[in-house]
Motif scaffolding. Structure first.
Motif, PDB file in Angstrom:
ATOM      1  N   MET A  39       0.560  -1.178   0.113  1.00  0.00           N
ATOM      2  CA  MET A  39       0.045  -0.075  -0.047  1.00  0.00           C
ATOM      3  C   MET A  39       0.716   1.483  -0.079  1.00  0.00           C
ATOM      4  SD  MET A  39      -3.142  -0.811   2.610  1.00  0.00           S
ATOM      5  CE  MET A  39      -4.381  -2.147   2.216  1.00  0.00           C
ATOM      6  N   ALA A  40       1.943   1.006   0.744  1.00  0.00           N
ATOM      7  CA  ALA A  40       2.827   2.125   0.648  1.00  0.00           C
ATOM      8  C   ALA A  40       3.520   2.577  -0.394  1.00  0.00           C
ATOM      9  CB  ALA A  40       4.042   1.835   1.792  1.00  0.00           C
ATOM     10  N   ALA A  41       3.685   1.496  -1.370  1.00  0.00           N
ATOM     11  CA  ALA A  41       4.437   1.519  -2.853  1.00  0.00           C
ATOM     12  C   ALA A  41       3.193   2.188  -3.773  1.00  0.00           C
ATOM     13  CB  ALA A  41       4.644   0.145  -3.292  1.00  0.00           C
ATOM     14  N   VAL A  42       1.988   1.830  -3.410  1.00  0.00           N
ATOM     15  CA  VAL A  42       0.977   2.380  -4.433  1.00  0.00           C
ATOM     16  C   VAL A  42       0.887   3.989  -4.112  1.00  0.00           C
ATOM     17  CG1 VAL A  42      -1.575   2.792  -4.732  1.00  0.00           C
ATOM     18  CG2 VAL A  42      -0.367   0.185  -4.513  1.00  0.00           C
ATOM     19  N   THR A  43       0.892   4.381  -2.604  1.00  0.00           N
ATOM     20  CA  THR A  43       0.953   5.602  -2.350  1.00  0.00           C
ATOM     21  C   THR A  43       1.763   6.521  -2.816  1.00  0.00           C
ATOM     22  OG1 THR A  43       0.047   4.831  -0.186  1.00  0.00           O
ATOM     23  CG2 THR A  43       0.603   7.188  -0.313  1.00  0.00           C
ATOM     24  N   SER A  44       3.139   5.814  -2.830  1.00  0.00           N
ATOM     25  CA  SER A  44       4.274   6.618  -3.427  1.00  0.00           C
ATOM     26  C   SER A  44       4.057   6.777  -4.826  1.00  0.00           C
ATOM     27  CB  SER A  44       5.531   5.811  -3.008  1.00  0.00           C
ATOM     28  OG  SER A  44       6.759   6.471  -3.343  1.00  0.00           O
ATOM     29  N   PHE A  45       3.625   5.543  -5.474  1.00  0.00           N
ATOM     30  CA  PHE A  45       3.542   5.907  -6.991  1.00  0.00           C
ATOM     31  C   PHE A  45       2.612   6.812  -7.294  1.00  0.00           C
ATOM     32  CE2 PHE A  45       0.910   4.393 -10.646  1.00  0.00           C
ATOM     33  CZ  PHE A  45       1.834   4.446 -11.673  1.00  0.00           C
ATOM     34  N   ILE A  46       1.058   6.743  -6.659  1.00  0.00           N
ATOM     35  CA  ILE A  46       0.238   7.772  -6.988  1.00  0.00           C
ATOM     36  C   ILE A  46       0.896   9.170  -6.723  1.00  0.00           C
ATOM     37  CG2 ILE A  46      -2.010   8.885  -6.138  1.00  0.00           C
ATOM     38  CD1 ILE A  46      -2.415   6.312  -7.844  1.00  0.00           C
ATOM     39  N   SER A  47       1.513   9.435  -5.562  1.00  0.00           N
ATOM     40  CA  SER A  47       2.350  10.810  -5.278  1.00  0.00           C
ATOM     41  C   SER A  47       3.006  11.382  -6.387  1.00  0.00           C
ATOM     42  CB  SER A  47       3.145  10.541  -4.133  1.00  0.00           C
ATOM     43  OG  SER A  47       2.488  10.408  -3.009  1.00  0.00           O
ATOM     44  N   VAL A  48       3.830  10.468  -6.968  1.00  0.00           N
ATOM     45  CA  VAL A  48       4.742  10.979  -8.036  1.00  0.00           C
ATOM     46  C   VAL A  48       3.917  11.084  -9.427  1.00  0.00           C
ATOM     47  CG1 VAL A  48       6.667  10.464  -9.401  1.00  0.00           C
ATOM     48  CG2 VAL A  48       6.570  10.085  -6.794  1.00  0.00           C
ATOM     49  N   ALA A  49       3.196  10.017  -9.848  1.00  0.00           N
ATOM     50  CA  ALA A  49       2.543   9.799 -10.962  1.00  0.00           C
ATOM     51  C   ALA A  49       1.493  11.095 -11.092  1.00  0.00           C
ATOM     52  CB  ALA A  49       2.046   8.709 -11.197  1.00  0.00           C
ATOM     53  N   LEU A  50       0.523  10.833 -10.265  1.00  0.00           N
ATOM     54  CA  LEU A  50      -0.554  11.921 -10.155  1.00  0.00           C
ATOM     55  C   LEU A  50      -0.302  13.043  -9.589  1.00  0.00           C
ATOM     56  CD1 LEU A  50      -3.823  11.691 -10.979  1.00  0.00           C
ATOM     57  CD2 LEU A  50      -4.098  11.185  -8.672  1.00  0.00           C
ATOM     58  N   GLY A  51       0.420  13.199  -8.587  1.00  0.00           N
ATOM     59  CA  GLY A  51       0.840  14.527  -7.879  1.00  0.00           C
ATOM     60  C   GLY A  51       1.783  15.224  -8.380  1.00  0.00           C
ATOM     61  N   LYS A  52       2.656  14.808  -9.423  1.00  0.00           N
ATOM     62  CA  LYS A  52       3.848  15.644  -9.955  1.00  0.00           C
ATOM     63  C   LYS A  52       3.716  15.267 -11.416  1.00  0.00           C
ATOM     64  CE  LYS A  52       8.726  16.073  -9.135  1.00  0.00           C
ATOM     65  NZ  LYS A  52      10.077  15.613  -8.768  1.00  0.00           N
ATOM     66  N   ILE A  53       4.042  14.140 -11.881  1.00  0.00           N
ATOM     67  CA  ILE A  53       4.172  14.119 -13.274  1.00  0.00           C
ATOM     68  C   ILE A  53       2.980  14.449 -13.969  1.00  0.00           C
ATOM     69  CG2 ILE A  53       4.496  12.569 -15.269  1.00  0.00           C
ATOM     70  CD1 ILE A  53       6.436  10.741 -13.205  1.00  0.00           C
ATOM     71  N   PHE A  54       1.787  13.980 -13.488  1.00  0.00           N
ATOM     72  CA  PHE A  54       0.586  14.452 -14.460  1.00  0.00           C
ATOM     73  C   PHE A  54       0.564  15.909 -14.618  1.00  0.00           C
ATOM     74  CE2 PHE A  54      -4.338  15.252 -13.894  1.00  0.00           C
ATOM     75  CZ  PHE A  54      -4.556  14.340 -15.363  1.00  0.00           C
ATOM     76  N   PHE A  55       0.621  16.612 -13.695  1.00  0.00           N
ATOM     77  CA  PHE A  55       0.634  18.214 -13.764  1.00  0.00           C
ATOM     78  C   PHE A  55       1.798  18.825 -14.697  1.00  0.00           C
ATOM     79  CE2 PHE A  55      -1.631  17.537  -9.779  1.00  0.00           C
ATOM     80  CZ  PHE A  55      -2.694  18.571 -10.164  1.00  0.00           C
ATOM     81  N   GLY A  56       2.889  17.912 -14.846  1.00  0.00           N
ATOM     82  CA  GLY A  56       4.147  18.592 -15.824  1.00  0.00           C
ATOM     83  C   GLY A  56       5.366  18.240 -15.026  1.00  0.00           C
ATOM     84  N   GLY A  57       5.292  17.745 -14.051  1.00  0.00           N
ATOM     85  CA  GLY A  57       6.686  17.556 -13.158  1.00  0.00           C
ATOM     86  C   GLY A  57       7.108  18.646 -12.235  1.00  0.00           C
ATOM     87  N   LEU A  58       8.584  18.581 -11.894  1.00  0.00           N
ATOM     88  CA  LEU A  58       8.831  19.755 -10.986  1.00  0.00           C
ATOM     89  C   LEU A  58       8.667  20.995 -11.605  1.00  0.00           C
ATOM     90  CD1 LEU A  58      10.569  20.402  -8.414  1.00  0.00           C
ATOM     91  CD2 LEU A  58      12.299  20.387  -9.942  1.00  0.00           C
ATOM     92  N   GLY A  59       8.051  21.954 -10.417  1.00  0.00           N
ATOM     93  CA  GLY A  59       7.651  23.201 -11.017  1.00  0.00           C
ATOM     94  C   GLY A  59       6.324  23.605 -11.376  1.00  0.00           C
TER      95      GLY A  59
END
Lengths: 357, 455
Positions: A101-121
């Motif tokens: 579950m932690a792995a899924v959370t981490s994946f969602i964080s980066v994929a949905l929370g960061k990359i989806f929006f366009g990455g850093l910045g």
């Protein structure tokens, strides 16, 4: 020098100096500042915490790297920001959370929370909190199952639920807890105790972290010291942390004065839950906070008020995550209305301003 | 030699300053203790006709004509222009195009210096400043060819004729020299303090200002002390030491720090009763005007880790850089030479670039230092707000940068693009390595062109 190079003219424009504080340097230092908190988490919750931190960080870094490979662009792992996200995800998850579950959370964080929006910045929200908000809904029960800190066998024995087989529900911890937990263990965090039973927790326990809670949120003083390191190196905006903490303290003090039997005192408010971790390491995420100096204060006060409101009047015992996510959401608006006053600005009337004179 | 060490001055926080700004490593140690020295004459001088803001000067001499050191060789073309004087005794060989520090070649008088000449200044005659009228003095300033020696090279006499209705109550003498490395003004304040006071008095007389403040930063305490020894007893001229911070030497920042006045956007300092002059300009004025001479040489700081013999040198106007660098020894190539300081100076296109009136320093960085400060890696803007906190004009460089990157040049007006004076603080602090000030230079040009194209 070769003849070709000598005949070409290379002109550079000023400035010819550059501050050594680049994005990767700042991010790397944030990672350094998080390491003592990780160490304390491992000491507090044992190898389950260690596994959690390793898995979350690993998955976060891998997610970004694999994305970059597929997107055929140079990997952005080198800017260290994804490492911060990975570590933060681990620190705000319960130590007994199944690792998958932690792995899924981490994946969602980066994929949905960061990359989806366009990455850093470009991320609107703090990526780690996006992941946690997802898991709060997806894995409600494991996300609210707490284990006591500083159990005797923690360095040699995983919390049983940590090693749940991927995609299976974790078993009940009741049997294990009754054999290892100290007498009087209720399975509640200080904030839950406060919410349901109006019982406080000893201040020293709150400040030095020997309480139940998310993996890395418990040691308020340590978090503050680590934050201080970044402030001294001028890599963190202390105004955000300061305004959140002061607002939360003053606002909760107001209620405490009105009715001390029902509302917690400000010290409890600051020390309990993830307020300290949130105020020092999450709300200060540069990307998702306002960039203007006045805006930063507004943002901090907003979060501070929201934390207290959710904690005292909301349905949840803890409100830091949602308070910061809300703060992130309004931060572009805050930036917009708090543009700095230009030196020597000539006052214009409305008509002139409209015509752009 | 380490160049990142910062000097810690705890008392600094009690000193006046402006808000925002940055603290780059000062690096004044290369030259600050070296008294001003004279460099020999080169065999050829390239005296640019346009080395001031405004119209280029018009030559008064023809190829083949002999000139005497100090003799006028070009006249001012109109009011906003300045004449030129022969920096050495010799013969005008030709009028030719020579490279300038900005890049394009421009017209210059090429003067062959007579070897073995005593190079005495025989031109000009002593005169009594006190007996001269305001108009005579302003004319005398223009005739001396004096321009702002701090870098802008704006003709000084224009500043001495403020627009109708503007009353100057305070003359500010700018001795801040906030650019790292440069020490021209710092040394002038020590070595020629008496000339500085003399020049200040003349400025006050012309402008009718009752007081003058000489402002310097607290990394130049010795300079402030040197001036204090020669201050007039009536207390009309004072010295104020402000906090060392870049860009304290910008006139808008100086006005804020010394007298807490903001010069309104798009207006002259005279609109708030101020007139600002650089130390080097004032020293030159105090030195030349009583003698009736013109500007033929200036003090230039040649400094940096790439120079073998750094120092503060008196150099005749028009001396080619190649000659100076050969005399002093340096490593690297022309592209590692910066005219002026590292924050606002430009690299030169060629070693044949001559010294002009506005050039107060040459900085030679080592090739390695250049590489270190190159924007090699770019990150996206992380909205850290460092640029917003650094901008002395209180602009929002992050927002301006985003607009510039999208080529929305006209929208940048709303964010006060033209209030940017290109100090470079934003580019210096940007952790993402975004060339903000470089963007803004282009944006201003594009903005003007777009407005001109569609009025």
């Amino acid at each position: 020098m070769s003849q070709a190079a000598a005949s070409s003219i290379e002109l550079r424009t000023s400035p010819h100096l550059r501050s050594p504080k680049t994005v990767d340097v700042i991010m790397r230092n944030v990672v350094y500042a998080l390491l003592p908190i990780c160490a304390f988490a491992v000491w507090n919750f044992g190898i389950s915490a260690l596994a959690l931190i390793v898995v979350c960080t690993g998955v976060a870094v891998l997610t970004e790297h694999v994305y970059c490979v597929f997107a055929k662009k140079p990997t952005t792992v080198g800017d260290w920001s994804v490492v911060i996200t990975g570590i933060l995800v681990a620190l705000i998850l319960p130590p007994a959370l199944p690792l998958w579950m932690a792995a899924v959370t981490s994946f969602i964080s980066v994929a949905l929370g960061k990359i989806f929006f366009g990455g850093l910045g470009y991320n609107v929200f703090n990526p780690a909190l996006v992941g946690r908000a997802f898991s709060q809904v997806a894995f409600t029960l494991p996300m609210t199952t707490w284990t006591p800190a500083q159990l005797p066998g923690r360095f040699f024995e995983f919390i049983p639920t940590s090693l749940t087989i991927p995609f299976l529900e974790p078993g009940s911890l009741q049997g294990w807890l009754s054999s290892v937990a100290p007498d009087g263990w209720t399975g509640a965090t200080p904030l839950q105790l406060m919410k349901s039973e109006q019982t406080g927790t000893e201040v020293s326990q709150l400040l030095f972290g020997s309480v139940a809670g998310s993996t890395g949120e418990t040691a308020a003083v340590l978090i503050l010291v680590c934050g201080l390191y970044l402030v001294v190196r001028k890599m963190m905006n202390w105004r955000i942390t300061f305004s959140i903490l002061v607002t939360a303290a003053l606002f909760s003090w107001l209620f405490y004065v009105i009715d001390p039997s029902q509302y917690p005192d400000p010290v409890f408010m600051l020390g309990a839950g993830s307020l300290m971790l949130g105020a020092v390491f999450m709300a200060t995420d540069m990307v998702s906070s306002p960039e203007t100096r006045l805006g930063v204060w507004v943002y901090g006060v907003f979060i501070g008020v929201m934390v207290v409101v959710i904690r005292l009047f909301g349905g949840l015992p803890e409100g830091v995550m949602y308070a910061i996510l809300l703060g992130n959401a309004v931060s572009p608006l805050i930036s917009r209305v708090t543009q700095p006053k230009t030196y020597g600005a000539v006052r214009k009337n409305r008509k002139q301003a409209k015509e752009g004179v | 030699m380490s160049s990142t060490a910062h000097t810690f001055r705890p008392l600094s926080i009690f000193r006046k300053s402006f808000s925002h700004g940055i603290h780059p490593a000062e690096n004044k140690h290369y030259t600050e203790h070296k008294p001003i020295e004279r460099l020999p004459f080169p065999s050829e001088l390239y005296v640019l006709l346009s080395q001031h803001a405004g119209k280029p000067a018009v030559p008064l001499v023809k190829p083949g004509q002999e000139v005497v050191r100090g003799e006028p060789v070009a006249r001012a073309d109109g009011f906003v222009s300045a004449p030129l004087h022969a920096p050495a005794t010799g013969v005008v060989k030709r009028i030719d195009l020579v490279p300038t520090s900005k890049g394009p070649r421009k017209e210059a008088l090429v003067i062959q210096v007579y070897p073995g000449e005593t190079q005495e200044v025989l031109y000009g005659q002593d005169r009594d400043i006190d007996a001269m009228s305001k108009q005579e003095l302003i004319q005398a300033v223009q005739d001396s060819g004096l321009v702002g020696l701090g870098g802008a090279a704006f003709p000084t006499h224009v500043k001495l004729s403020p627009p109708e209705g503007h009353v100057i109550d305070t003359v500010l003498i700018n001795g801040c020299e906030c650019e790292p490395y440069l020490t021209t003004d710092q040394r002038l304040m020590i070595d020629q303090a008496a000339d500085l006071i003399e020049g200040t008095k003349i400025l006050m007389k012309i402008l009718g200002a009752p007081r003058a403040i000489i402002g310097t930063e607290d990394n130049k305490i010795a300079s402030a002390e040197a001036i204090k020894k020669v201050l007039p007893a009536d207390g009309t001229i004072t010295v104020q030491v402000v906090r060392t911070k870049y860009p304290q030497g910008a006139e808008k920042m100086l006005a804020k720090a010394l007298v807490n006045r903001e010069i309104p956007s798009g207006q002259y300092p005279s609109s708030v009763g101020l007139a600002v002059f650089n130390v080097a300009t004032t020293v030159e004025l105090g030195q030349l005007l009583p003698k009736g001479q013109g500007v033929i040489e200036r003090v230039v700081t040649i400094t940096g880790p790439g120079v073998d013999k750094p120092g503060n040198y008196i150099v005749p106007i028009g001396t080619p850089l190649r000659f100076i660098m050969k005399k002093l020894g340096y490593e690297g190539s022309a592209k590692h030479l910066i005219t002026g300081g590292p924050m606002m100076g430009d690299t030169v296109s060629s070693l044949d670039v001559p010294i002009t009136k506005g050039c107060g320093g040459f900085l030679v960085l080592t090739p390695q230092q250049f590489e270190e400060n190159t924007l090699s890696e770019r990150f996206p803007c992380i909205s850290c707000g460092s640029c917003v906190d650094a901008c002395p004009m209180h602009l929002n460089p992050a927002q301006l940068g985003k607009l510039a990157a999208k080529r929305m040049y006209l929208d940048m007006d709303k964010y006060h693009l033209f209030d940017c004076f290109e100090c470079g603080c934003c580019s210096y602090v940007c952790p993402a390595g975004i060339p903000l000030v470089q963007y803004f230079r282009v944006s201003k040009k594009m903005n003007r062109e777009m407005k001109a194209a569609s009025p």
